[in-house]
Motif scaffolding. Structure first.
Motif, mmCIF file in Angstrom:
data_model
loop_
_atom_site.group_PDB
_atom_site.id
_atom_site.type_symbol
_atom_site.label_atom_id
_atom_site.label_comp_id
_atom_site.label_asym_id
_atom_site.label_seq_id
_atom_site.Cartn_x
_atom_site.Cartn_y
_atom_site.Cartn_z
ATOM 1 N N GLU A 58 14.074 59.432 45.642
ATOM 2 C CA GLU A 58 14.264 60.005 44.307
ATOM 3 C C GLU A 58 13.847 59.471 43.113
ATOM 4 O OE1 GLU A 58 18.247 62.212 42.282
ATOM 5 O OE2 GLU A 58 18.443 61.106 44.077
ATOM 6 N N ASN A 59 13.857 58.245 43.123
ATOM 7 C CA ASN A 59 13.273 57.496 41.827
ATOM 8 C C ASN A 59 11.961 57.765 41.675
ATOM 9 O OD1 ASN A 59 15.846 56.867 41.009
ATOM 10 N ND2 ASN A 59 15.771 54.630 41.924
ATOM 11 N N VAL A 60 10.857 57.755 42.771
ATOM 12 C CA VAL A 60 9.674 57.789 42.750
ATOM 13 C C VAL A 60 9.270 59.266 42.065
ATOM 14 C CG1 VAL A 60 7.405 58.205 44.068
ATOM 15 C CG2 VAL A 60 8.882 56.345 44.421
ATOM 16 N N LYS A 61 10.173 60.439 42.792
ATOM 17 C CA LYS A 61 9.926 61.611 42.472
ATOM 18 C C LYS A 61 10.322 61.854 40.810
ATOM 19 C CE LYS A 61 9.680 66.153 42.554
ATOM 20 N NZ LYS A 61 8.504 66.892 42.703
ATOM 21 N N ILE A 62 11.335 61.187 40.330
ATOM 22 C CA ILE A 62 11.718 61.274 39.001
ATOM 23 C C ILE A 62 10.524 60.776 38.078
ATOM 24 C CG2 ILE A 62 13.208 60.178 37.122
ATOM 25 C CD1 ILE A 62 15.500 60.218 39.182
ATOM 26 N N GLY A 63 9.880 59.518 38.571
ATOM 27 C CA GLY A 63 8.937 58.956 37.794
ATOM 28 C C GLY A 63 7.627 59.805 37.935
ATOM 29 N N ILE A 64 7.306 60.544 38.984
ATOM 30 C CA ILE A 64 6.070 61.443 39.084
ATOM 31 C C ILE A 64 6.269 62.480 37.857
ATOM 32 C CG2 ILE A 64 5.043 63.001 40.610
ATOM 33 C CD1 ILE A 64 5.220 60.967 42.814
ATOM 34 N N ASP A 65 7.582 63.009 38.250
ATOM 35 C CA ASP A 65 7.745 64.327 37.150
ATOM 36 C C ASP A 65 7.816 64.071 35.784
ATOM 37 O OD1 ASP A 65 8.379 65.914 39.566
ATOM 38 O OD2 ASP A 65 10.455 65.674 39.563
ATOM 39 N N ALA A 66 7.956 62.784 35.333
ATOM 40 C CA ALA A 66 7.646 62.430 34.099
ATOM 41 C C ALA A 66 6.217 62.109 33.622
ATOM 42 C CB ALA A 66 8.343 61.092 33.668
ATOM 43 N N LEU A 67 5.202 62.293 34.726
ATOM 44 C CA LEU A 67 3.856 62.049 34.543
ATOM 45 C C LEU A 67 2.937 63.423 34.932
ATOM 46 C CD1 LEU A 67 3.598 58.271 35.909
ATOM 47 C CD2 LEU A 67 3.710 58.906 33.611
ATOM 48 N N PRO A 68 3.250 64.195 34.304
ATOM 49 C CA PRO A 68 2.436 65.666 34.814
ATOM 50 C C PRO A 68 0.922 65.584 34.559
ATOM 51 C CG PRO A 68 3.614 65.971 32.461
ATOM 52 C CD PRO A 68 3.944 64.473 33.060
ATOM 53 N N GLU A 69 0.512 64.458 33.866
ATOM 54 C CA GLU A 69 -0.989 64.432 33.692
ATOM 55 C C GLU A 69 -1.857 63.824 34.841
ATOM 56 O OE1 GLU A 69 1.201 61.849 32.504
ATOM 57 O OE2 GLU A 69 1.104 63.143 30.710
ATOM 58 N N ALA A 70 -0.873 63.171 35.739
ATOM 59 C CA ALA A 70 -1.429 62.215 36.657
ATOM 60 C C ALA A 70 -1.498 62.983 37.940
ATOM 61 C CB ALA A 70 -0.557 60.945 36.926
ATOM 62 N N ASP A 71 -2.483 62.544 38.893
ATOM 63 C CA ASP A 71 -2.855 63.186 40.246
ATOM 64 C C ASP A 71 -2.696 61.859 41.180
ATOM 65 O OD1 ASP A 71 -5.407 62.048 39.883
ATOM 66 O OD2 ASP A 71 -6.213 63.881 40.158
ATOM 67 N N ALA A 72 -2.904 60.680 40.760
ATOM 68 C CA ALA A 72 -2.499 59.669 41.555
ATOM 69 C C ALA A 72 -1.682 58.572 41.030
ATOM 70 C CB ALA A 72 -4.086 58.788 41.785
ATOM 71 N N ILE A 73 -0.606 58.150 42.001
ATOM 72 C CA ILE A 73 0.452 57.291 41.381
ATOM 73 C C ILE A 73 0.259 55.846 42.103
ATOM 74 C CG2 ILE A 73 2.723 57.193 41.162
ATOM 75 C CD1 ILE A 73 1.948 59.416 39.571
ATOM 76 N N LEU A 74 0.367 54.936 41.234
ATOM 77 C CA LEU A 74 0.735 53.649 41.695
ATOM 78 C C LEU A 74 2.132 53.245 41.411
ATOM 79 C CD1 LEU A 74 -0.476 50.714 42.380
ATOM 80 C CD2 LEU A 74 -0.747 50.356 39.757
ATOM 81 N N MET A 75 2.779 52.730 42.545
ATOM 82 C CA MET A 75 4.091 52.531 42.538
ATOM 83 C C MET A 75 4.416 50.962 42.560
ATOM 84 S SD MET A 75 5.324 55.373 45.128
ATOM 85 C CE MET A 75 3.714 55.236 46.168
ATOM 86 N N LEU A 76 4.980 50.463 41.585
ATOM 87 C CA LEU A 76 5.352 49.125 41.280
ATOM 88 C C LEU A 76 6.668 48.580 41.190
ATOM 89 C CD1 LEU A 76 2.589 48.169 38.779
ATOM 90 C CD2 LEU A 76 2.297 48.069 41.263
ATOM 91 N N PRO A 77 7.140 47.463 42.155
ATOM 92 C CA PRO A 77 8.713 47.184 41.940
ATOM 93 C C PRO A 77 8.748 46.490 40.617
ATOM 94 C CG PRO A 77 7.513 45.862 43.600
ATOM 95 C CD PRO A 77 6.619 47.128 43.126
ATOM 96 N N SER A 78 10.005 46.375 40.183
ATOM 97 C CA SER A 78 10.227 45.743 38.900
ATOM 98 C C SER A 78 10.322 44.054 39.290
ATOM 99 C CB SER A 78 11.171 46.062 38.039
ATOM 100 O OG SER A 78 12.411 45.931 38.940
ATOM 101 N N ASP A 79 10.473 43.670 40.563
ATOM 102 C CA ASP A 79 10.895 42.373 40.907
ATOM 103 C C ASP A 79 9.510 41.640 41.537
ATOM 104 O OD1 ASP A 79 10.599 43.758 43.374
ATOM 105 O OD2 ASP A 79 12.126 42.397 44.339
ATOM 106 N N SER A 80 8.379 41.891 41.017
ATOM 107 C CA SER A 80 7.119 41.284 41.237
ATOM 108 C C SER A 80 6.330 40.668 39.918
ATOM 109 C CB SER A 80 6.483 42.183 41.936
ATOM 110 O OG SER A 80 6.689 42.678 43.147
ATOM 111 N N PRO A 81 7.078 39.649 39.419
ATOM 112 C CA PRO A 81 6.669 39.163 38.119
ATOM 113 C C PRO A 81 5.342 38.430 37.995
ATOM 114 C CG PRO A 81 8.235 37.480 38.979
ATOM 115 C CD PRO A 81 8.114 38.701 40.156
ATOM 116 N N PHE A 82 4.710 38.280 39.206
ATOM 117 C CA PHE A 82 3.451 37.653 38.958
ATOM 118 C C PHE A 82 2.152 38.592 39.363
ATOM 119 C CE2 PHE A 82 6.513 34.320 40.388
ATOM 120 C CZ PHE A 82 6.576 33.820 38.929
ATOM 121 N N LEU A 83 2.351 39.889 39.414
ATOM 122 C CA LEU A 83 1.123 40.434 39.453
ATOM 123 C C LEU A 83 0.080 40.442 38.278
ATOM 124 C CD1 LEU A 83 3.127 44.187 39.940
ATOM 125 C CD2 LEU A 83 1.325 43.278 41.394
ATOM 126 N N THR A 84 -0.925 40.586 38.911
ATOM 127 C CA THR A 84 -2.116 40.626 37.775
ATOM 128 C C THR A 84 -2.900 41.683 37.835
ATOM 129 O OG1 THR A 84 -3.715 39.666 39.836
ATOM 130 C CG2 THR A 84 -2.377 37.932 38.724
#
Length: 261
Positions: free
Chosen positions: A78-104
């Protein structure tokens, strides 16, 4: 592809984990005087990705410095759906967790490059993830407990890199909701999987489970969208914290970053 980013910052942790990280939500865990979700947001900012939304509890709102914020719903799907609905201009979605602090940004852009090369002709009906060889992970984080998925002749660690086309998510969502509902009922989960892939492919999947290409075929059949699994994620993108031991490994690594500056 018109990319949007959904950062998933919802959920609460158990008391032992809360005591270890000093917060009831992993997004707010503090590393080097910076909360975990802020580390993720900074990596995204380096990628120059303009369309970003963080989904999490109301208590997180004032900590979000980039993009938009939406209050979480009843679970990850449901949270992914909430996020996608907030980004109507996007047709591709990168989903990232908030507990991956060393992402580059390098690791993120490498993953997106794979997708744009391989999946741009799928009409948005695709999903993808990337795994890191366990030897590379252990070399980068030598003191972090790690377990992997056996594929080919080694094991791979899963991490933060997940993406889908918007149409792909809408196709996959009913199945993901079914699996989430049945996650504590193994027989029902098995029935759902069997109904998606058929008995022959399920038997082959058990026999050939270490072959990435065949696993992609199984997931494509089960989910109803083209599925890709990449095996060259960088180690930092696979470092998260689900246990106090993993959190301590994150603290130690953050200290080395601070010392190097």
């Amino acid at each position: 592809m018109r990319w949007g980013v959904v950062i998933l910052g919802g959920g609460t942790v158990d008391p032992a984990m809360a005591q270890a990280i000093g917060a009831t939500n992993k997004s707010l865990a503090l590393l080097n005087n910076k909360i975990s979700v802020q580390w993720v947001l900074e990596a995204v900012a380096e990628c120059r990705m303009a369309h970003v939304v963080t989904v999490g509890p109301e208590s997180l709102r004032d900590s979000i410095s980039q993009g938009e914020f939406r209050v979480e719903g009843g679970g990850a799907v449901e949270n992914v759906k909430i996020g996608i609905d907030a980004l109507p201009e996007a047709d591709a979605i990168l989903m990232l967790p908030s507990d991956s602090p060393f992402l580059t940004s390098k690791g993120i852009l490498h993953f997106l490059g794979h997708i744009e090369r391989d999946l741009s002709d799928q009409g948005g009906k695709w999903c993808a993830t990337s795994l890191c060889p366990i030897e590379a992970f252990r070399s980068f984080f030598p003191n972090c407990p790690a377990s992997g998925v056996p594929l080919q002749k080694t094991e791979y660690v899963s991490g933060a890199l997940y993406a889908c086309g918007v149409q792909g998510f809408e196709t996959v969502r009913p199945t993901m909701v079914q699996l989430r509902t049945a996650r504590k009922a193994p027989l029902e989960m098995a029935r759902i999987v069997l109904s998606k892939v058929g008995i022959l492919m399920l038997i082959q999947a058990i026999w050939r489970r270490k072959q990435p290409a065949f696993l992609e075929q199984v997931l494509t059949r089960a989910l109803g969208v083209k599925t890709k699994i990449y095996l060259d994620a960088d180690a930092p993108s696979c470092m998260d914290f689900d246990t106090p031991e993993e959190w301590e490994a994150c603290v130690r690594h953050a200290a080395t970053i601070s010392e190097s500056k």
